[in-house]
Design an enzyme around this catalytic site. Structure first.
Site, PDB file in Angstrom:
ATOM      1  N   THR A 160      -1.581  -3.850  -3.014  1.00 51.87           N
ATOM      2  CA  THR A 160      -1.057  -3.041  -1.918  1.00 51.87           C
ATOM      3  C   THR A 160      -2.177  -2.372  -1.134  1.00 51.87           C
ATOM      4  OG1 THR A 160       0.141  -0.984  -1.462  1.00 51.87           O
ATOM      5  CG2 THR A 160      -0.787  -1.186  -3.631  1.00 51.87           C
TER       6      THR A 160
ATOM      7  N   TYR B  87       1.197   5.336  -7.298  1.00 50.43           N
ATOM      8  CA  TYR B  87       1.508   3.929  -7.036  1.00 50.43           C
ATOM      9  C   TYR B  87       0.220   3.175  -6.696  1.00 50.43           C
ATOM     10  CZ  TYR B  87       3.021  -0.151  -4.390  1.00 50.43           C
ATOM     11  OH  TYR B  87       3.161  -1.426  -3.905  1.00 50.43           O
TER      12      TYR B  87
END
Ligand code: UDP
Length: 351
Positions: free
Chosen positions: A137, A161
């Protein structure tokens, strides 16, 4: 990482294991793999994924997609799978992916995204499966020090995250150094849209992503969209993101697999368009496409959101030969709108 080219050819193609293949991005990749003529086995615990997405794909593609219901962190499940099938490669989508929740529940994110992935990597090594396409990501970069962000941008994730994904990237680099694994880590920017024929699309429960929430507000399924902050250092004060169509994201995975078959090497690639859109621009686009107003209200910033995330997208184009087919936000939102109407308004879809 040095990239070593090899002339070695795979004699015949085995199946690809897609972990998290019943989820939003995973399902689009499963379909793209089938369309590329690959055999696929899915491992999914169905905590976020939908069995009926796979059924819809099977119907559309007239191919079967075996689903094993189980956890990626369970070594027994992985051992059984690896004993039952020969896999050329693994693709790994099974992650918790909500920035906001990760700030509130960090341990769950580290356990699932980093801990469980370390189990997978160990079991892949034992089973001598040496190729992985990993879903990473843009959240590994944190706040941008330059925009667009290249792959060698500094790593300073600002939420658990992003941290948990960066941890896996670091594990992968070590496995590559130990010659145990070759990988392509794809750093997604904002996956969005649905398949052009509305067979599969975005469904999260609860939904937290911007485009589906704009559509929900437009069609009166939620009273309003909350805009998380309009005091960012961006042109209109709202956050800027690089929205990439999920089918373009899927085609990047197929190309990554081909790249791994041609190269005895590992690499990181951003997957984005290089084009940034603000929250306000997304709202305007959804209003244009749906021909409805999106009621919305400015609320405080969401913790963990960087102001701007836009990909430097040249590397993936050069290395993998990837090109996005959806080059405007409008074309992405059109597919999301079509899917939304089919799913939640039960209107027929004319293509
Ligand atoms: N966003 C928003 N309201 C919402 C959901 C998202 O203003 O209800 C904003 C969010 O702050 C971010 C952008 O929309 O700037 C995209 O958020 P999303 O959750 O879709 O994806 P993320 O960037 O977190 O992966």
């Amino acid at each position: 990482m040095a990239e070593r080219r090899t002339t070695k050819k795979t004699s015949r193609q085995n199946a690809v294991l897609v972990i998290g293949g019943a989820g939003y991005i995973g399902a689009h990749v499963v379909r793209a793999l089938l369309q590329a003529g690959r055999r696929v086995v899915v491992l999914d615990n169905l905590s976020e994924g939908y069995r009926d997405s796979l059924t819809a794909i099977e119907r559309a593609e007239r191919r079967s997609v075996p689903l094993v219901k189980g956890d990626l962190g369970d070594p027994r499940t992985l051992r059984k799978l690896f004993a039952a099938h020969r896999f050329d490669a693994v693709m790994h989508f099974a992650a918790l992916c909500y920035v906001g929740v990760s700030v509130k529940e960090p341990a769950a994110y580290y356990r699932n995204n980093a801990g469980h992935t370390s189990v997978l990597l160990d079991e892949m090594h034992r089973a001598e499966i040496g190729r992985l396409v990993f879903s990473s990501t843009c959240a590994v970069y944190g706040n941008p020090v330059k925009v667009p962000m290249p792959e060698d941008h500094p790593f300073a994730p600002i939420n658990p995250y992003g941290h948990s994904k960066r941890m896996v990237e670091e594990m992968l680099v070590d496995l590559d150094k130990a010659n145990q694994m070759r990988f392509v880590a794809l750093r997604y920017f904002n996956a969005s849209g649905a398949s052009a024929d509305a067979v599969i699309g975005e469904r999260h429960d609860p939904e937290t992503h911007l485009i589906p929430l704009c559509l929900a507000a437009a069609y009166g399924h939620i009273p309003e969209l909350q805009v998380f902050g309009d005091d960012y250092p961006t042109p209109d004060g709202t956050c800027v993101r690089d929205y990439i169509h999920v089918e373009d994201l899927a085609s990047a995975h197929v190309l990554a697999l081909d790249w791994l078959a041609r190269n005895d090497a590992s690499t990181f690639c951003n997957v984005g368009t290089g084009r940034g859109q603000s929250v306000k621009q997304v709202i305007e686009t959804v209003e244009r496409v749906s021909k409805r107003r999106v009621p919305h209200r400015i609320v405080p910033r969401r913790v963990g959101d960087p102001p701007e995330l836009v990909a430097a997208a040249g590397s993936i184009q050069q290395k993998l030969g990837w090109r996005p087919r959806y080059t405007s936000l409008e074309s992405i939102v059109e597919t999301a709108d079509r899917w939304y109407r089919k799913m939640f308004l039960k209107t027929s879809v004319h293509l």
